[in-house]
Design a protein around this motif. Structure first.
Motif, PDB file in Angstrom:
ATOM      1  N   VAL A  45       0.885  -1.170   0.000  1.00  0.00           N
ATOM      2  CA  VAL A  45       0.000   0.000   0.000  1.00  0.00           C
ATOM      3  C   VAL A  45       0.920   1.216   0.000  1.00  0.00           C
ATOM      4  O   VAL A  45       1.781   1.353   0.877  1.00  0.00           O
ATOM      5  CB  VAL A  45      -0.925   0.045   1.234  1.00  0.00           C
ATOM      6  N   GLU A  66       0.190  -0.209  -9.609  1.00  0.00           N
ATOM      7  CA  GLU A  66      -0.410  -1.539  -9.671  1.00  0.00           C
ATOM      8  C   GLU A  66      -0.972  -1.932  -8.306  1.00  0.00           C
ATOM      9  O   GLU A  66      -1.938  -2.680  -8.209  1.00  0.00           O
ATOM     10  CB  GLU A  66       0.676  -2.535 -10.115  1.00  0.00           C
ATOM     11  N   ASP A  67      -0.360  -1.413  -7.251  1.00  0.00           N
ATOM     12  CA  ASP A  67      -0.760  -1.762  -5.884  1.00  0.00           C
ATOM     13  C   ASP A  67      -1.736  -0.723  -5.338  1.00  0.00           C
ATOM     14  O   ASP A  67      -1.936   0.329  -5.937  1.00  0.00           O
ATOM     15  CB  ASP A  67       0.491  -1.822  -4.994  1.00  0.00           C
ATOM     16  N   SER A  68      -2.308  -1.036  -4.178  1.00  0.00           N
ATOM     17  CA  SER A  68      -3.199  -0.076  -3.528  1.00  0.00           C
ATOM     18  C   SER A  68      -2.434   1.200  -3.192  1.00  0.00           C
ATOM     19  O   SER A  68      -1.236   1.171  -2.876  1.00  0.00           O
ATOM     20  CB  SER A  68      -3.794  -0.670  -2.249  1.00  0.00           C
ATOM     21  N   TYR A  69      -3.152   2.298  -3.241  1.00  0.00           N
ATOM     22  CA  TYR A  69      -2.505   3.614  -3.145  1.00  0.00           C
ATOM     23  C   TYR A  69      -3.457   4.575  -2.443  1.00  0.00           C
ATOM     24  O   TYR A  69      -4.661   4.549  -2.684  1.00  0.00           O
ATOM     25  CB  TYR A  69      -2.215   4.099  -4.572  1.00  0.00           C
ATOM     26  N   VAL A  84      -2.900   3.004   8.087  1.00  0.00           N
ATOM     27  CA  VAL A  84      -2.971   1.808   7.234  1.00  0.00           C
ATOM     28  C   VAL A  84      -2.271   0.640   7.931  1.00  0.00           C
ATOM     29  O   VAL A  84      -2.770  -0.495   7.934  1.00  0.00           O
ATOM     30  CB  VAL A  84      -2.330   2.074   5.849  1.00  0.00           C
ATOM     31  N   ILE A  97      -8.116 -10.255   7.024  1.00  0.00           N
ATOM     32  CA  ILE A  97      -7.231 -10.388   5.857  1.00  0.00           C
ATOM     33  C   ILE A  97      -6.420 -11.656   6.002  1.00  0.00           C
ATOM     34  O   ILE A  97      -6.122 -12.095   7.106  1.00  0.00           O
ATOM     35  CB  ILE A  97      -6.309  -9.159   5.613  1.00  0.00           C
ATOM     36  N   PHE A 103       1.409  -7.370   3.416  1.00  0.00           N
ATOM     37  CA  PHE A 103       1.202  -6.043   2.848  1.00  0.00           C
ATOM     38  C   PHE A 103       2.328  -5.149   3.351  1.00  0.00           C
ATOM     39  O   PHE A 103       2.453  -4.928   4.555  1.00  0.00           O
ATOM     40  CB  PHE A 103      -0.145  -5.464   3.294  1.00  0.00           C
TER      41      PHE A 103
ATOM     42  N   LEU B 200      -8.143  -0.827   0.821  1.00  0.00           N
ATOM     43  CA  LEU B 200      -6.730  -0.899   0.408  1.00  0.00           C
ATOM     44  C   LEU B 200      -6.142  -2.287   0.610  1.00  0.00           C
ATOM     45  O   LEU B 200      -5.288  -2.718  -0.158  1.00  0.00           O
ATOM     46  CB  LEU B 200      -5.889   0.114   1.204  1.00  0.00           C
ATOM     47  N   LYS B 202      -7.460  -5.187   0.389  1.00  0.00           N
ATOM     48  CA  LYS B 202      -8.151  -6.293  -0.279  1.00  0.00           C
ATOM     49  C   LYS B 202      -7.139  -6.964  -1.206  1.00  0.00           C
ATOM     50  O   LYS B 202      -6.559  -6.319  -2.088  1.00  0.00           O
ATOM     51  CB  LYS B 202      -9.342  -5.753  -1.074  1.00  0.00           C
ATOM     52  N   HIS B 205      -7.975  -7.149  -5.222  1.00  0.00           N
ATOM     53  CA  HIS B 205      -8.440  -5.943  -5.899  1.00  0.00           C
ATOM     54  C   HIS B 205      -7.863  -4.709  -5.229  1.00  0.00           C
ATOM     55  O   HIS B 205      -8.444  -4.195  -4.278  1.00  0.00           O
ATOM     56  CB  HIS B 205      -9.969  -5.870  -5.883  1.00  0.00           C
ATOM     57  N   PRO B 206      -6.730  -4.250  -5.734  1.00  0.00           N
ATOM     58  CA  PRO B 206      -6.160  -3.044  -5.130  1.00  0.00           C
ATOM     59  C   PRO B 206      -7.105  -1.857  -5.316  1.00  0.00           C
ATOM     60  O   PRO B 206      -7.968  -1.854  -6.201  1.00  0.00           O
ATOM     61  CB  PRO B 206      -4.862  -2.832  -5.904  1.00  0.00           C
ATOM     62  N   LEU B 207      -6.952  -0.878  -4.447  1.00  0.00           N
ATOM     63  CA  LEU B 207      -7.818   0.310  -4.475  1.00  0.00           C
ATOM     64  C   LEU B 207      -6.922   1.546  -4.502  1.00  0.00           C
ATOM     65  O   LEU B 207      -5.885   1.577  -3.850  1.00  0.00           O
ATOM     66  CB  LEU B 207      -8.693   0.320  -3.210  1.00  0.00           C
TER      67      LEU B 207
END
Lengths: 311, 396
Positions: A45, A66-69, A84, A97, A103, B200, B202, B205-207
């Protein structure tokens, strides 16, 4: 495993082309390399401070990541990352999770969002000991707003709020030594690097930072063609000059132990770095020779200090 | 089974938080809200909650950490007052526009200067346009009950907006009252769990949260946010209905007290309503048709409903417990005036700013207000539309 550039470059890209960063900007190179340092099997993240990188990499409805942001504001990337990271801990504990998925929490900001306005947030997150890595792409000024001086701007650099002129030789103060300040927080891993050679130095430090538990910090000298005044294709040469002149020494601090990761065979004079950039052009004018001497003296002193810490 | 307990407003809120057992609580101390995280820290220390409790270095960071946690998939909370709320200002807007339903307890306190720790609404009113839903309580019971409703309103799929549960600093936050505390399990069942579909953390499925929105997209995002605030009104009522079914206490957008045939009414918020109700009761004994409206929900503003409730009054006074410095009245006044503007036959409307920085508000003050309203109705002359009440006569 030994660093292999070819293998690294064959990894799936996690920071994509199509972002709107300038040609010759170091920040895109930093992001690609930072994401290569996250093992392919792991997720990330990214918590990004407002700045060039944010507005260029996540312009609705497109993202280069490509990753969560997440981006929330300028001064709070570390606080956002703290949230986070706390979330990851509690969600794992509460079974929401997958416990086998790692992560990695990465914060990234420019020097304005790190040395200055984001400094309190960074210090707080370091002190609390969150498990995250902060990458500072230090391009020596507030570039997104047009090259205003920051506490990371080096002495004698002309910035739009410290312009050179008949009565001015650019910024009066030296750069804040943020890397040392982070070391003083007792972080388990702190490093300085830049875009150098095959990116081995960057990669190894980034990987070690990301995979060291606790708050870790990587300070990356990241040239900006618009603010520093160099042709786009000179990006890597400028970084090399910063290292070879010892303006930006490459070192790491592991649990308080200093280690140089690169020592120039022959330390080059600071002119080799300064003359390539228009922000220092005034230093080379007749009558301003003293500025180069003063810059050299400062770099020499800081280098000796660092060598003594590393011995 | 509910139990009766003597609790301050702060402890009542902390109790609700304990019962809900949120995922993340990011705290920073400020008077008079500090007790809330203090109580909560003890719950953490005693193993009564399983929350990640983070002691951050500022209110700006406490809300920022909440945003990170909420986006990551968590129920995140914090509490603050006064300057702390002002320091959060930037992030309040980001919370709302990012549609992150953080719940924020606010022990409302005056803003500096001069520095003052007592109650008024300058802090929460300054944030009325932040995009937060705002609920206000008259007493400790209402504050507790509002907190039990808060997450369900904020997290509702048609809302997804952050929410402030406001109590009156010291008056409510510190005064102890005997209130009804619901059973832990019943609270957990009522509040439910927060399971957003996108977050975030998940795995598959990134967010991406918090984009740069150029002119071609910005306005659509703001309109969607405005629609969510409008939708919140219905959700607040639905949650209130379920709350009544579950716990037996009834709430709406506002409380209309003796308003059925009222000719003279005040519009106000919070603990002052208790004082004003005493004045209404005493006037009613004398056959004077007095009533009052106590706003529970200030955002979204119940304009339509307020218009209906006030349309038959002869004269109405809005009591504003914050100075808007607009030069022509406080924030509750301008909203109320806006609500009445299209009525063909409107009551006369005045604004009285009172109680700033903890200045006392007594039954006598409330009676004076109604007396003024009766005079306005009699003479048809409003006199000064905007004035201050309870100011020292010596002028020092």
């Amino acid at each position: 495993m030994a660093y292999n550039l070819k293998e690294e470059m064959n990894k799936p890209e996690r920071f994509h082309a199509g972002h709107r960063l300038c040609a010759g900007c170091g920040a895109g190179v930093v992001c690609r390399a930072m994401m290569r340092a996250v093992d392919t099997k792991d997720k990330a993240v990214i918590c990004n401070a407002t700045g060039c990188l944010e507005v260029s990499s996540f312009q609705y409805p497109y993202t280069a990541w490509e990753d969560s942001y997440i981006h929330t504001a300028f001064e709070n990337a570390s606080a956002t990352a703290s949230g986070v990271e706390a979330a990851a801990r509690v969600m794992k504990r509460r079974g929401r999770i997958d416990p086998d998925t790692k992560f990695k929490i990465l914060a990234i900001g420019g020097d304005g969002g790190t040395y200055d306005i984001g400094f309190q947030s960074l210090s707080g997150a370091l002190e609390r000991g969150h498990d995250f890595t902060y990458f500072c792409y230090d391009n020596n000024a507030y570039m997104n707003t047009g090259t205003q001086r920051s506490s990371a701007t080096p002495r004698f650099a002309s910035a739009t709020t410290t312009p050179s002129g008949a009565e001015s030789v650019g910024k009066k103060q030296v750069q804040k030594d943020l890397t040392q300040i982070v070391v003083a927080h007792g972080s388990p891993y702190v490093a300085q690097t830049t875009l150098f050679g095959t990116m081995k130095d960057f990669h190894e430090k980034a990987h070690r930072a990301i995979y060291t538990k606790g708050p870790t910090f990587v300070n990356v000298l990241t040239p900006c063609p618009r603010g520093w005044g160099y042709p786009a294709e000179d990006l890597i040469d400028i970084c090399k000059a910063a290292v070879e002149t010892c303006i930006w020494p490459l070192y790491e601090v592991v649990d308080g132990e200093y280690r140089l990761t690169y020592e120039p065979k022959k330390k080059l004079p600071v002119e080799e770095f300064m003359r390539r950039q228009s922000r220092f052009a005034h230093c080379f004018k007749s009558g301003n020779e003293w500025t180069i001497e003063a810059a050299q003296e400062y770099v020499d002193r800081k280098w000796e200090e660092l060598l003594s810490r590393c011995s | 089974m509910s139990t009766r307990e003597r609790l301050s407003g702060n402890e009542a809120i902390a109790t609700a938080m304990r019962q809900i057992d949120p995922d993340v609580f990011a705290m920073f101390p400020i008077t008079p809200s500090t007790e809330i995280p203090q109580y909560f820290a003890q719950y953490v220390a005693d193993g009564k909650v399983d929350t990640e409790f983070i002691c951050v270095e500022s209110e700006h960071s406490s809300l920022s950490a909440c945003l990170g946690a909420e986006a990551a998939g968590c129920r995140a909370i914090t509490a603050t007052s006064s300057a702390g709320l002002s320091f959060m200002n930037e992030m309040l807007y980001v919370a709302a526009s990012s549609r992150l339903p953080v719940v924020l307890a606010v022990a409302c306190r005056a803003l500096t200067g001069p520095i003052n720790i007592n109650h008024d609404y300058s802090d929460s009113m300054a944030e009325r346009d932040s995009g937060f839903i705002q609920l206000y309580g008259e007493n400790n019971q209402e504050v507790y009950d509002n907190y039990l409703c808060a997450h369900r309103i904020a997290e509702h799929p048609s809302v997804r907006l952050p929410l402030m549960v406001c109590e009156d600093g010291f008056i409510t936050s510190h005064a102890i009252e005997n209130i009804e505390i619901e059973d832990d399990e019943a609270v957990k069942r009522f509040v439910g769990q927060y399971r957003p579909e996108s977050y975030l953390l998940k795995k598959k499925h990134p967010l991406a949260v918090g984009p740069y929105g150029i002119s071609s997209y910005y306005m659509e995002a703001r309109v969607a946010q405005a629609e969510a605030m409008k939708a919140a009104k219905q959700v607040i009522l639905e949650v209130a209905e379920d709350f009544e079914k579950t716990f037996g206490r009834r709430y709406g957008l506002f409380e209309a007290y003796r308003m059925e045939d009222a000719e003279y009414a005040t519009v106000l918020m919070g603990s002052s309503a208790g004082t004003a109700k005493a004045a209404v009761d005493s006037l009613r004994k004398d056959g004077i048709k007095a009533g009052l409206i106590k706003l529970r929900v200030f955002r979204p503003f119940p304009g339509e409903e307020l218009k209906e409730a006030l349309k038959n009054c002869l004269a109405v006074a809005v009591l504003d417990k914050s100075e808007g410095f607009s030069g022509c009245g406080g924030p509750v006044f301008s909203e109320t005036a806006g609500a009445l503007i299209n009525l063909d036959k409107k009551p006369k409307l005045i604004d009285i700013v009172y109680g700033l920085g903890g200045r006392d508000f007594t039954v006598k003050h409330a009676l004076d207000v109604y007396e003024r309203l009766m005079k306005i109705a009699d003479t048809g002359e409003t006199g000064p539309v905007y004035s201050h009440m309870g100011v020292r006569s010596d002028g020092v």
